[in-house]
Scaffold this motif. Structure first.
Motif, PDB file in Angstrom:
ATOM      1  N   THR A   8       0.851  -1.185   0.000  1.00 18.30           N
ATOM      2  CA  THR A   8       0.000   0.000   0.000  1.00 18.30           C
ATOM      3  C   THR A   8       0.888   1.236   0.000  1.00 18.30           C
ATOM      4  N   LEU A   9       0.685   2.096  -0.960  1.00 14.67           N
ATOM      5  CA  LEU A   9       1.485   3.319  -1.083  1.00 14.67           C
ATOM      6  C   LEU A   9       1.106   4.279   0.034  1.00 14.67           C
ATOM      7  N   PRO A  10       2.119   4.685   0.842  1.00 11.84           N
ATOM      8  CA  PRO A  10       1.777   5.611   1.935  1.00 11.84           C
ATOM      9  C   PRO A  10       1.483   7.006   1.405  1.00 11.84           C
ATOM     10  N   SER A  11       0.875   7.793   2.255  1.00 16.45           N
ATOM     11  CA  SER A  11       0.557   9.172   1.887  1.00 16.45           C
ATOM     12  C   SER A  11       1.831  10.026   1.902  1.00 16.45           C
TER      13      SER A  11
END
Length: 583
Positions: A8-11
């Motif tokens: 999951t790509l972090p913010s």
């Protein structure tokens, strides 16, 4: 099969107005962490500097100037504009901590003196008032080998201000005029690979009287110094076109095409190692070629310390100084003449013929020439590779053989009883003032010549390489058996009239050339190339000049009356012959 792990790509929170987290980013992960904000315009060179003082001020040394931090102010440490943000504040003094010192009382006293800048027994200027010294920046008058005091590194080798200083500009031996026409330029690099082997040398006889060497001067040392006496005689240095012997050969021989003196030929041989400017006058008369010198020119006055890193000042730089280049050259010429006469003046031997310059007895005011000469003819005819037979020599482009007649000098002989006498070529090196400009970091001969002779000779080879090369080639041209170099120094650095003889050094001419890293074959290659070039010139007068500031030899065509008086006569060039010249 189990599912693959996911990613999951972090913010990502962008901060377009500066570095670090933006205001929209949650700060719960960075709670209680000190942070110093700064803009994108700040330069970040070092992340941390544990040696910078907490107050952020520039450190200064004991002399009141800026220290290293002040000089390198451009290397700003990150957070230096808010250094107090990370300063640790102790809540309570650690009174219980103590430092154990196991030094003796004497060492403690020396350490206290050093911290307060007091002088110790190590030197007169060993300490500074502001604290500990830095290596190479000692204050006071005693500051050590690399200090800024007298006799230190900067005085001997120069400091940082010497970078960018204008290099020494040498003056031309003669200034070309608008009437001079530049015909050719020859770079030294083009002459480096030239080589030539001279054929058989023919003797034309010896003239004058030669002195016998006094062996008492073998025992002269720096501690047993002998004063140099002024000679009551003169030694002529007549140019080739005014020599009566060479003029007779020119009028009777069709094979000898070139005429010169040993000083001029040696100057051409050593041209690639010369630094000062010089010039040679080329007279093309019919099919003959005369390589002449100017009266009072560089050939008559060899320079002193010509090859030094900082040579003596020219006349325009320091007019009238006894340590200027023209005055030192004049002093050196007189010393050589006096030295030769003093060590060979007790006895003399008559040579085959009388001195050719003393035959004119009509001039009562003329002083007799006290010199001995040896005339020789060198074969400059081109040969095929590997051929030594004269019949195989094709000569020059016109199909004729090429010979060069040279007048050489004999300065003295060593009597060898019934054996063949040994001929000497005698010259003298001079020392004026070791502290003057242009001394070339020379050692004091009076204190170092007997104990450090090799170092003295090495420095002289470096500072006077061109002059020593000319002398070595002159000895080769004269076929001298030995070269005697005397060491003569001033009795006082400010008096150029009184000198003392401190010793001598003898060489075999071939060994001296090897020590100077010179080749006789390459030297003859330079002479051969220049002679062939001059033989292609039309009848007239020319000048070969060494450029004072470039490694170039220039050939100029000059008007016929250049360097001559209005009433000068060229009688020796066409003197009638009385008998045949046998060579």
């Amino acid at each position: 099969m189990s599912d693959l792990p996911g990613f999951t790509l972090p913010s990502v929170f962008d901060n377009p107005k500066g570095w670090g987290p933006s205001t929209s980013q949650p700060t719960i992960n960075y709670k209680d962490i000190p942070y110093v904000p700064f803009s994108k315009g700040d330069k970040v060179n070092r992340v941390a500097n544990w040696f910078t003082s907490s107050d952020g001020r520039d450190q200064r040394d004991g002399r009141g100037g800026r220290g290293k931090q002040g000089r390198d102010g451009s290397q700003q440490t990150y957070g230096s504009n808010a250094a107090s943000a990370f300063v640790y504040q102790a809540e309570e003094d650690e009174q219980s901590f103590s430092l154990v010192d196991n030094r003796g009382a004497a060492l403690k006293k020396i350490g206290v003196r050093a911290m307060h800048g007091e002088r110790t027994r190590g030197g007169r200027g060993g300490g500074s008032a502001g604290g500990m010294q830095r290596l190479g920046h000692a204050g006071g008058r005693g500051g050590g080998k690399f200090a800024g005091g007298s006799g230190g590194f900067r005085r001997r080798y120069g400091g940082w201000r010497d970078f960018g200083r204008d290099q020494h500009r040498r003056l031309a031996s003669v200034k070309p005029t608008d009437e001079w026409q530049l015909m050719q330029e020859i770079e030294f690099s083009r002459m480096a690979d030239l080589s030539f082997s001279v054929g058989d040398v023919k003797e034309l006889g010896t003239y004058g009287k030669v002195g016998v060497y006094d062996h008492a001067y073998d025992r002269v040392t720096a501690r047993l110094e002998r004063p140099l006496k002024a000679a009551g005689t003169v030694r002529y240095n007549v140019t080739a076109s005014e020599d009566p012997v060479l003029a007779k050969i020119a009028s009777t021989s069709n094979e000898v095409k070139v005429f010169a003196t040993d000083a001029v030929v040696a100057l051409l041989m050593a041209s690639t190692v010369s630094f000062s400017a010089w010039d040679i006058v080329v007279n093309r008369v019919g099919d003959k070629l005369f390589l002449d010198k100017r009266d009072g020119g560089p050939v008559d006055f060899p320079p002193v310390n010509e090859n030094a890193t900082e040579p003596p000042p020219e006349a325009s730089d320091k007019t009238g100084s006894i340590n200027s280049a023209p005055m030192l050259a004049l002093e050196s010429r007189d010393i050589v003449r006096n030295y030769i006469k003093q060590i060979t003046g007790k006895a003399s031997l008559d040579l085959e013929h009388a001195n050719p310059f003393n035959e004119d007895a009509s001039d009562a005011d003329k002083t007799a020439d006290d010199n001995a000469y040896r005339y020789r003819v060198f074969d400059l005819s081109a040969r095929a590779d590997g051929s030594d037979d004269e019949a195989d020599a094709p000569a020059n482009d016109s199909g004729e053989r090429c010979f060069m007649a040279v007048r050489t000098e004999i300065d003295g002989v060593i009597a060898a009883g019934a054996q063949k006498q040994r001929q000497l070529f005698i010259r003298a090196l001079t020392q004026h003032d070791i502290n003057a400009t242009g001394a070339g970091n020379a050692l004091d001969w009076r204190t170092k010549l007997d104990t450090q002779r090799a170092a003295v000779i090495a420095i002289e080879n470096k500072n006077n390489g061109s002059k020593l090369a000319c002398w070595a080639f002159q000895a080769v041209l004269a076929d001298a058996d030995q070269i005697r170099l005397g060491f003569v120094a001033r009795a006082s650095p400010r008096d150029r009239t009184r000198h003392g003889i401190l010793g001598f050094q003898s060489y075999v001419p071939a060994d001296m050339l090897a020590q100077l890293k010179l080749s006789e074959f390459k030297a003859w290659g330079i002479v051969k190339a220049i002679v062939d070039m001059c033989l292609q010139l039309d009848e007239g007068r020319y000048v070969i000049m060494r450029d004072p500031n470039r490694s170039v030899i220039c050939l100029y065509s000059v008007p016929p009356g250049t360097f001559e008086n209005d009433d000068a006569e060229d009688a020796p060039l066409s003197a009638p012959a009385t008998d045949d010249a046998d060579f």
